[in-house]
Design a protein around this motif. Structure first.
Motif, PDB file in Angstrom:
ATOM      1  N   HIS A 301       0.837  -1.206   0.000  1.00  0.00           N
ATOM      2  CA  HIS A 301       0.000   0.000   0.000  1.00  0.00           C
ATOM      3  C   HIS A 301       0.869   1.253   0.000  1.00  0.00           C
ATOM      4  O   HIS A 301       0.631   2.214  -0.751  1.00  0.00           O
ATOM      5  N   GLU A 302       1.890   1.271   0.831  1.00  0.00           N
ATOM      6  CA  GLU A 302       2.805   2.407   0.882  1.00  0.00           C
ATOM      7  C   GLU A 302       3.535   2.558  -0.456  1.00  0.00           C
ATOM      8  O   GLU A 302       3.814   3.675  -0.904  1.00  0.00           O
ATOM      9  N   ARG A 303       3.839   1.447  -1.090  1.00  0.00           N
ATOM     10  CA  ARG A 303       4.531   1.483  -2.382  1.00  0.00           C
ATOM     11  C   ARG A 303       3.646   2.129  -3.450  1.00  0.00           C
ATOM     12  O   ARG A 303       4.111   2.953  -4.242  1.00  0.00           O
ATOM     13  N   LEU A 304       2.358   1.761  -3.477  1.00  0.00           N
ATOM     14  CA  LEU A 304       1.439   2.358  -4.444  1.00  0.00           C
ATOM     15  C   LEU A 304       1.296   3.854  -4.202  1.00  0.00           C
ATOM     16  O   LEU A 304       1.268   4.656  -5.145  1.00  0.00           O
ATOM     17  N   LEU A 305       1.208   4.237  -2.931  1.00  0.00           N
ATOM     18  CA  LEU A 305       1.093   5.657  -2.598  1.00  0.00           C
ATOM     19  C   LEU A 305       2.335   6.416  -3.066  1.00  0.00           C
ATOM     20  O   LEU A 305       2.226   7.528  -3.603  1.00  0.00           O
ATOM     21  N   ALA A 306       3.510   5.838  -2.865  1.00  0.00           N
ATOM     22  CA  ALA A 306       4.748   6.498  -3.291  1.00  0.00           C
ATOM     23  C   ALA A 306       4.775   6.707  -4.803  1.00  0.00           C
ATOM     24  O   ALA A 306       5.242   7.750  -5.294  1.00  0.00           O
ATOM     25  N   LEU A 307       4.261   5.740  -5.561  1.00  0.00           N
ATOM     26  CA  LEU A 307       4.203   5.888  -7.014  1.00  0.00           C
ATOM     27  C   LEU A 307       3.226   6.992  -7.426  1.00  0.00           C
ATOM     28  O   LEU A 307       3.486   7.746  -8.373  1.00  0.00           O
ATOM     29  N   GLU A 308       2.108   7.089  -6.721  1.00  0.00           N
ATOM     30  CA  GLU A 308       1.164   8.176  -7.000  1.00  0.00           C
ATOM     31  C   GLU A 308       1.814   9.527  -6.733  1.00  0.00           C
ATOM     32  O   GLU A 308       1.661  10.479  -7.522  1.00  0.00           O
ATOM     33  N   GLU A 309       2.536   9.630  -5.630  1.00  0.00           N
ATOM     34  CA  GLU A 309       3.207  10.889  -5.310  1.00  0.00           C
ATOM     35  C   GLU A 309       4.308  11.198  -6.323  1.00  0.00           C
ATOM     36  O   GLU A 309       4.574  12.365  -6.637  1.00  0.00           O
ATOM     37  N   GLN A 310       4.944  10.176  -6.847  1.00  0.00           N
ATOM     38  CA  GLN A 310       5.943  10.359  -7.905  1.00  0.00           C
ATOM     39  C   GLN A 310       5.308  11.005  -9.135  1.00  0.00           C
ATOM     40  O   GLN A 310       5.885  11.904  -9.755  1.00  0.00           O
ATOM     41  N   MET A 311       4.103  10.552  -9.492  1.00  0.00           N
ATOM     42  CA  MET A 311       3.406  11.126 -10.636  1.00  0.00           C
ATOM     43  C   MET A 311       2.957  12.564 -10.367  1.00  0.00           C
ATOM     44  O   MET A 311       3.010  13.428 -11.249  1.00  0.00           O
ATOM     45  N   LEU A 312       2.522  12.841  -9.157  1.00  0.00           N
ATOM     46  CA  LEU A 312       2.125  14.206  -8.813  1.00  0.00           C
ATOM     47  C   LEU A 312       3.322  15.150  -8.880  1.00  0.00           C
ATOM     48  O   LEU A 312       3.198  16.309  -9.283  1.00  0.00           O
ATOM     49  N   ALA A 313       4.501  14.642  -8.482  1.00  0.00           N
ATOM     50  CA  ALA A 313       5.719  15.443  -8.587  1.00  0.00           C
ATOM     51  C   ALA A 313       6.072  15.693 -10.050  1.00  0.00           C
ATOM     52  O   ALA A 313       6.495  16.805 -10.423  1.00  0.00           O
ATOM     53  N   LEU A 314       5.876  14.684 -10.899  1.00  0.00           N
ATOM     54  CA  LEU A 314       6.150  14.849 -12.320  1.00  0.00           C
ATOM     55  C   LEU A 314       5.248  15.919 -12.922  1.00  0.00           C
ATOM     56  O   LEU A 314       5.671  16.695 -13.786  1.00  0.00           O
ATOM     57  N   ALA A 315       4.005  15.980 -12.451  1.00  0.00           N
ATOM     58  CA  ALA A 315       3.071  16.993 -12.932  1.00  0.00           C
ATOM     59  C   ALA A 315       3.250  18.334 -12.231  1.00  0.00           C
ATOM     60  O   ALA A 315       2.548  19.302 -12.552  1.00  0.00           O
ATOM     61  N   GLU A 316       4.190  18.388 -11.267  1.00  0.00           N
ATOM     62  CA  GLU A 316       4.532  19.617 -10.535  1.00  0.00           C
ATOM     63  C   GLU A 316       3.295  20.238  -9.878  1.00  0.00           C
ATOM     64  O   GLU A 316       3.031  21.436 -10.001  1.00  0.00           O
ATOM     65  N   LEU A 317       2.565  19.403  -9.151  1.00  0.00           N
ATOM     66  CA  LEU A 317       1.342  19.862  -8.498  1.00  0.00           C
ATOM     67  C   LEU A 317       1.522  19.905  -6.986  1.00  0.00           C
ATOM     68  O   LEU A 317       2.026  18.946  -6.398  1.00  0.00           O
ATOM     69  N   PRO A 318       1.113  20.980  -6.334  1.00  0.00           N
ATOM     70  CA  PRO A 318       1.075  20.985  -4.868  1.00  0.00           C
ATOM     71  C   PRO A 318      -0.097  20.130  -4.396  1.00  0.00           C
ATOM     72  O   PRO A 318      -1.198  20.219  -4.964  1.00  0.00           O
ATOM     73  N   TYR A 319       0.131  19.301  -3.396  1.00  0.00           N
ATOM     74  CA  TYR A 319      -0.917  18.370  -2.995  1.00  0.00           C
ATOM     75  C   TYR A 319      -0.797  18.029  -1.511  1.00  0.00           C
ATOM     76  O   TYR A 319       0.188  18.355  -0.850  1.00  0.00           O
ATOM     77  N   ARG A 320      -1.822  17.368  -1.026  1.00  0.00           N
ATOM     78  CA  ARG A 320      -1.782  16.812   0.330  1.00  0.00           C
ATOM     79  C   ARG A 320      -2.226  15.359   0.271  1.00  0.00           C
ATOM     80  O   ARG A 320      -2.962  14.960  -0.643  1.00  0.00           O
ATOM     81  N   VAL A 321      -1.782  14.595   1.259  1.00  0.00           N
ATOM     82  CA  VAL A 321      -2.174  13.186   1.386  1.00  0.00           C
ATOM     83  C   VAL A 321      -3.056  13.066   2.612  1.00  0.00           C
ATOM     84  O   VAL A 321      -2.697  13.546   3.703  1.00  0.00           O
ATOM     85  N   ILE A 322      -4.206  12.432   2.453  1.00  0.00           N
ATOM     86  CA  ILE A 322      -5.111  12.255   3.589  1.00  0.00           C
ATOM     87  C   ILE A 322      -5.370  10.770   3.847  1.00  0.00           C
ATOM     88  O   ILE A 322      -5.354   9.953   2.936  1.00  0.00           O
ATOM     89  N   ASP A 323      -5.572  10.472   5.120  1.00  0.00           N
ATOM     90  CA  ASP A 323      -5.982   9.137   5.558  1.00  0.00           C
ATOM     91  C   ASP A 323      -7.501   9.185   5.660  1.00  0.00           C
ATOM     92  O   ASP A 323      -8.067   9.855   6.531  1.00  0.00           O
ATOM     93  N   THR A 324      -8.169   8.514   4.751  1.00  0.00           N
ATOM     94  CA  THR A 324      -9.625   8.606   4.636  1.00  0.00           C
ATOM     95  C   THR A 324     -10.320   7.946   5.822  1.00  0.00           C
ATOM     96  O   THR A 324      -9.910   6.880   6.286  1.00  0.00           O
ATOM     97  N   ALA A 325     -11.374   8.584   6.310  1.00  0.00           N
ATOM     98  CA  ALA A 325     -12.116   8.047   7.458  1.00  0.00           C
ATOM     99  C   ALA A 325     -12.883   6.791   7.068  1.00  0.00           C
ATOM    100  O   ALA A 325     -13.219   6.570   5.894  1.00  0.00           O
ATOM    101  N   ALA A 326     -13.174   5.982   8.075  1.00  0.00           N
ATOM    102  CA  ALA A 326     -13.773   4.662   7.847  1.00  0.00           C
ATOM    103  C   ALA A 326     -15.090   4.739   7.080  1.00  0.00           C
ATOM    104  O   ALA A 326     -15.378   3.883   6.238  1.00  0.00           O
ATOM    105  N   GLY A 327     -15.890   5.756   7.370  1.00  0.00           N
ATOM    106  CA  GLY A 327     -17.187   5.863   6.714  1.00  0.00           C
ATOM    107  C   GLY A 327     -17.120   6.278   5.261  1.00  0.00           C
ATOM    108  O   GLY A 327     -18.135   6.274   4.560  1.00  0.00           O
ATOM    109  N   ASP A 328     -15.925   6.639   4.781  1.00  0.00           N
ATOM    110  CA  ASP A 328     -15.747   7.070   3.396  1.00  0.00           C
ATOM    111  C   ASP A 328     -14.861   6.104   2.619  1.00  0.00           C
ATOM    112  O   ASP A 328     -14.357   6.440   1.559  1.00  0.00           O
ATOM    113  N   LEU A 329     -14.677   4.892   3.143  1.00  0.00           N
ATOM    114  CA  LEU A 329     -13.785   3.924   2.519  1.00  0.00           C
ATOM    115  C   LEU A 329     -14.414   3.186   1.348  1.00  0.00           C
ATOM    116  O   LEU A 329     -13.711   2.697   0.465  1.00  0.00           O
TER     117      LEU A 329
END
Length: 429
Positions: A301-329
């Motif tokens: 799971h952490e590996r997939l997240l790191a790849l997503e962040e790699q793509m966001l960096a390639l697109a040069e986008l400011p972003y945040r990462v959130i831990d989604t609450a249980a009711g929104d899973l």
């Protein structure tokens, strides 16, 4: 589907997960009762069936009145066997229906609550101060205004041809989507994922197996004449790829990256994000999907997240990462991380990508197993994550806009656009 052993041995854990999700905990009690009833009925059936087999042997060797008496007993016993079998099957069907309504057990650390109860894990990059760059009177254009000036997005003709929430990507708009998705596929390939072009129509059992025909079934398009469903993500087709198979995970996870068109009814979003291409009925996406052992799931799971962040960096986008609450899973995920990019025109964060650890929930429904070192089989864990999708165009246009309405191309995407550095404003047709 959750593990029935967990349901039997740790019902309080499942009840607590239901409460954190804001879901009905009484389903757990119903499922426990139905499981006990099913097992009792199955025990009765097996006992009676064994007695029936024994009686059959006696009938074969008997004669005269003794045989007639045994045949009478055999007939009555056959009826009892049929009744016991029917009871077991009915209890099993009821159990499957109830268990299917229980969401995956949320992992430790997942925030309780609903859509607004997420936890921000980190913020990466700083939004541009466009007023400082272009003057205090500068008002950021939104992605649709920019897209129309670039002759990249045409929602008017999209609505004319297909209705609301449809669009055309034209010229540099089409090229930008292809650039983004090709960059995503290259990133996946470099990370060891097998590229896949997946079906966009799937059978009901596959759609159901991934958990998309539960409480959000009204978001899914169905072709009634063919009894097929249009996928909202290639996750569905990738999850079904190894249905009813035993995988060899001895050398590590099996990883796929699916490119597909995706379709969503957006039934629950009336009046929300109606402008532009933020929330639409059809889009394209590159989706990562991993089959792995339960022990390796959180690291994957952490590996997939790191790849997503790699793509966001390639697109040069400011972003945040959130831990989604249980009711929104959603029902399948045990934990989900979202990456949200800053949207200058609305001064808010917009979800661009997410990655979910579904533990064994989907694999149990779809019959995907691995063989352990001891020779036993057990359900695998499945995970998914988005590497690029049409919605990213929204954030790329807005965050890289220039004073004259043109848009700077992120350096990482330029090779996919023939070296183009700026998307130019085009004179009205």
């Amino acid at each position: 589907m959750i593990d029935l052993r967990v349901l039997r041995d740790a019902p309080d854990l499942v009840r607590a997960s239901q409460l954190r999700r804001g879901a009905d905990p009484s389903l757990v009690d119903s499922a426990v009762d139905l499981d006990a009833r099913r097992r009792a009925a199955l025990t009765d059936f097996e006992r009676l069936r064994a007695e029936q087999k024994g009686l059959g042997k006696e009938v074969a060797t008997a004669s005269g009145e003794a045989k007639a008496e045994l045949l009478g007993r055999a007939k009555a016993l056959a009826e009892q066997v049929r009744t016991a079998q029917a009871d077991a099957e009915a209890a099993a069907a009821e159990l499957e229906e109830v268990v299917g309504r229980i969401g995956n057990v949320a992992l430790d650390g997942v925030p309780a609550g609903g859509e607004d109860d997420f936890v921000v894990l980190r913020e990466v990059g700083s939004p541009r101060d466009l007023a400082a760059e272009y003057g205090a009177d500068f008002v950021p254009l939104d992605h649709l205004d920019l897209g129309e000036r670039l002759r990249a997005i045409d929602t008017v003709r999209g609505a004319k041809v297909s209705g609301a929430r449809f669009y055309y990507l034209t010229g540099v708009g089409a090229r930008l989507e292809l650039a983004l998705l090709n960059a995503a596929m290259d990133a996946a390939l470099a990370a060891g994922f097998t590229p896949m072009i997946t079906p966009t129509l799937v059978k009901p059992e596959v759609m159901r197996g991934t958990g998309f025909l539960g409480e959000h079934a009204d978001e899914v398009y169905r072709l009634e004449a063919d009894d097929l469903y249009l996928v909202g993500t290639s996750e569905v087709a990738l999850a079904g790829y190894h249905a009813d198979e035993i995988l060899d995970l001895s050398t590590g996870p099996q990883r796929y990256a699916g490119w597909s068109a995706c379709y969503r009814r957006e039934a629950g979003s009336y009046g929300k994000d109606t402008r532009g291409i933020i929330r639409v009925h059809q889009f394209h996406k590159v989706e990562m999907f991993s089959y792995t052992s339960v022990e390796d799931a959180e690291a994957e799971h952490e590996r997939l997240l790191a790849l997503e962040e790699q793509m966001l960096a390639l697109a040069e986008l400011p972003y945040r990462v959130i831990d989604t609450a249980a009711g929104d899973l959603g029902s399948s995920a045990a934990r989900k991380f979202d990456c949200e990019a800053w949207l200058p025109s609305q001064q808010r964060y917009l979800e661009l990508t997410s990655t979910s650890n579904c533990t064994t929930y989907q694999a149990r429904r779809l019959g995907v197993r691995e063989r352990t070192a001891s020779g036993e089989t057990r359900a695998v864990a499945t995970l998914n994550g988005t590497l690029g999708t049409t919605r990213w165009i929204v954030a790329i246009l807005e965050n890289h806009q220039q004073a004259d309405g043109s848009v700077r191309v992120p350096v990482g995407l330029r090779p996919y656009l023939g070296g183009l550095e700026v998307l130019p404003v085009v004179a009205p047709a």
